[in-house]
Write an enzyme that holds these catalytic residues in place. Structure first.
Site, PDB file in Angstrom:
ATOM      1  N   LYS A 118      -7.585  -5.587  -0.255  1.00 33.87           N
ATOM      2  CA  LYS A 118      -8.724  -5.716   0.465  1.00 33.87           C
ATOM      3  C   LYS A 118      -8.647  -5.383   2.153  1.00 33.87           C
ATOM      4  O   LYS A 118      -9.473  -4.914   2.796  1.00 33.87           O
ATOM      5  CB  LYS A 118      -9.399  -6.944   0.357  1.00 33.87           C
ATOM      6  N   THR A 119      -7.491  -5.959   2.572  1.00 24.69           N
ATOM      7  CA  THR A 119      -7.148  -5.698   4.032  1.00 24.69           C
ATOM      8  C   THR A 119      -6.801  -4.212   4.288  1.00 24.69           C
ATOM      9  O   THR A 119      -7.493  -3.493   5.352  1.00 24.69           O
ATOM     10  CB  THR A 119      -5.815  -6.724   4.379  1.00 24.69           C
ATOM     11  N   ASP A 160     -11.144 -12.281   6.868  1.00 23.72           N
ATOM     12  CA  ASP A 160     -10.193 -12.630   5.597  1.00 23.72           C
ATOM     13  C   ASP A 160     -10.602 -14.105   5.120  1.00 23.72           C
ATOM     14  O   ASP A 160     -10.990 -14.840   5.981  1.00 23.72           O
ATOM     15  CB  ASP A 160      -9.018 -12.243   6.047  1.00 23.72           C
ATOM     16  N   THR A 166     -11.208 -14.366  -1.853  1.00 26.35           N
ATOM     17  CA  THR A 166     -10.644 -14.465  -3.514  1.00 26.35           C
ATOM     18  C   THR A 166     -11.382 -15.345  -4.312  1.00 26.35           C
ATOM     19  O   THR A 166     -11.300 -15.421  -5.614  1.00 26.35           O
ATOM     20  CB  THR A 166      -9.103 -14.968  -3.220  1.00 26.35           C
ATOM     21  N   ARG A 200       0.688  -5.423  -4.219  1.00 28.34           N
ATOM     22  CA  ARG A 200       1.721  -5.891  -3.325  1.00 28.34           C
ATOM     23  C   ARG A 200       2.983  -6.463  -4.045  1.00 28.34           C
ATOM     24  O   ARG A 200       3.989  -6.358  -3.410  1.00 28.34           O
ATOM     25  CB  ARG A 200       0.989  -7.281  -2.794  1.00 28.34           C
TER      26      ARG A 200
END
Length: 356
Positions: free
Chosen positions: A76-77, A121, A170, A229
């Site tokens: 997302k980032t 975020d 999230t 990640r």
């Protein structure tokens, strides 16, 4: 091991955790793709977002506000930075927990330049007063700044330059409908398929100057829980092992040996996951058992088991949450190499959840 009774700390300390610490953030910054063409996976979101951005550029207009939802570690980032790069605009990064007052948000919004991207975020954790101010800012590009207190308070309208808000969450269900409806585009990030993670690993390996063959990348991808990640983190640990114990080249055998050292098994379960399953199977016969009892059996807090270990076990079909408690599935018995006990239908405990 008890992680100081803090589920967030537990997630951050795990090799297969989805929280990014300082080291992860630094490495991720170096590995992040710079445009949509480099971005691996999320085909549907990427295609839809590409249309939104190209149309905005063709109109010479600011892109619509974008909401990205999904589990941590899915990109997302990275996508928010790509949006800014594709629009040729600067990006401002902040988070919902950092905005506790409407004045905090007003200060950020008033300093934005035209076309700038504001990445927010964990937007669902923003305070309610700031959230209500954001409604007007997103829709009308203005905010009302309150000056003074009590009956003499005055609202001064402050015009804002057009900007693009990219919100990441999230837990999309916690966003109030008025806020969710103000986003022009909503994209849901899915977990990655193993083949997509292999592409991520090969790309990261090139950037990290690590040599790996297809089987080595596949071994790492299979243990990465569908999350880039985690794949990048496992790749770095396998790289360390290969440099010390092998010739620096990652093969399937080297990757498997390295991840066995770090207690990440072939399905991506780590020590905590296996401890929960082992207690459930060996101490309680596969359940049902209450969450608190299960947490005591593995020496962890209830919140750690529920928030850190269980989501992946449920997603993998190894554990089920039922009204009577936690129950192991046949796949859990098979994964640990144990034989499930035969429960007679209609016995003293009643039929089991998975009885025929």
């Amino acid at each position: 091991m008890n992680w100081e009774d803090d589920p967030a700390s537990a997630a951050a300390d795990r090799l297969v955790g989805t929280t990014a610490d300082g080291e992860d953030q630094a490495v991720e910054a170096a590995l992040r793709p710079k445009d949509l063409g480099e971005f691996v996976g999320q085909e549907r979101v990427r295609e839809q977002l590409d249309l939104v951005l190209k149309a905005a550029r063709a109109r010479n207009a600011t892109a619509d506000h974008v909401l990205l939802s999904g589990a941590p570690g899915l990109g997302k980032t990275t996508l928010s930075m790509i949006i800014a790069a594709e629009m040729g605009a600067p990006i401002r990064i902040t988070s919902g927990p950092a905005i506790q007052h409407a004045g905090d948000l007003a200060a950020i919004l008033s300093s934005l330049t035209e076309g700038e991207v504001l990445f927010l975020d964990e937007i669902h954790r923003m305070s309610r007063p700031a959230e209500e101010m954001l409604y007007m800012a997103m829709e009308d590009f203005r905010v009302d700044v309150i000056v003074g207190k009590g009956p003499g308070a005055t609202a001064i309208p402050l015009e804002l330059p057009p900007f693009t808000l990219v919100g990441a969450t999230t837990r999309a269900g916690l966003l109030p409908p008025p806020l969710r409806d103000r986003f022009g585009f909503t994209g849901h990030m899915e977990f990655y398929a193993p083949a997509e993670l292999e592409r991520v690993i090969h790309r990261s390996a090139r950037l990290l100057d690590v040599e790996t063959d297809a089987e080595g990348a596949a071994e790492i991808a299979g243990r990465s829980r569908g999350t880039p990640r985690i794949a990048n983190r496992l790749l770095r640990r396998v790289r360390d092992y290969a440099q010390v114990k092998a010739d620096g080249f990652i093969t399937q055998e080297v990757a498997a040996q390295a991840l066995d050292v770090y207690e990440v098994d072939a399905r991506g379960l780590d020590r905590l996951d296996r401890a929960v399953l082992t207690a459930l199977l060996k101490l309680f016969g596969g359940g049902p058992v209450g969450l608190s009892t299960l947490a005591v059996a593995v020496g962890e807090e209830r919140e750690t088991v529920e928030e850190v270990a269980e989501p992946f076990l449920v997603r993998e079909g190894l554990l089920a949450r039922t009204p009577r408690g936690r129950v192991a599935t046949p796949a859990a018995w098979a994964h640990l190499g144990l034989e499930a006990p035969r429960r007679p239908a209609g016995g003293a405990g009643g039929p089991g959840l998975f009885d025929a």
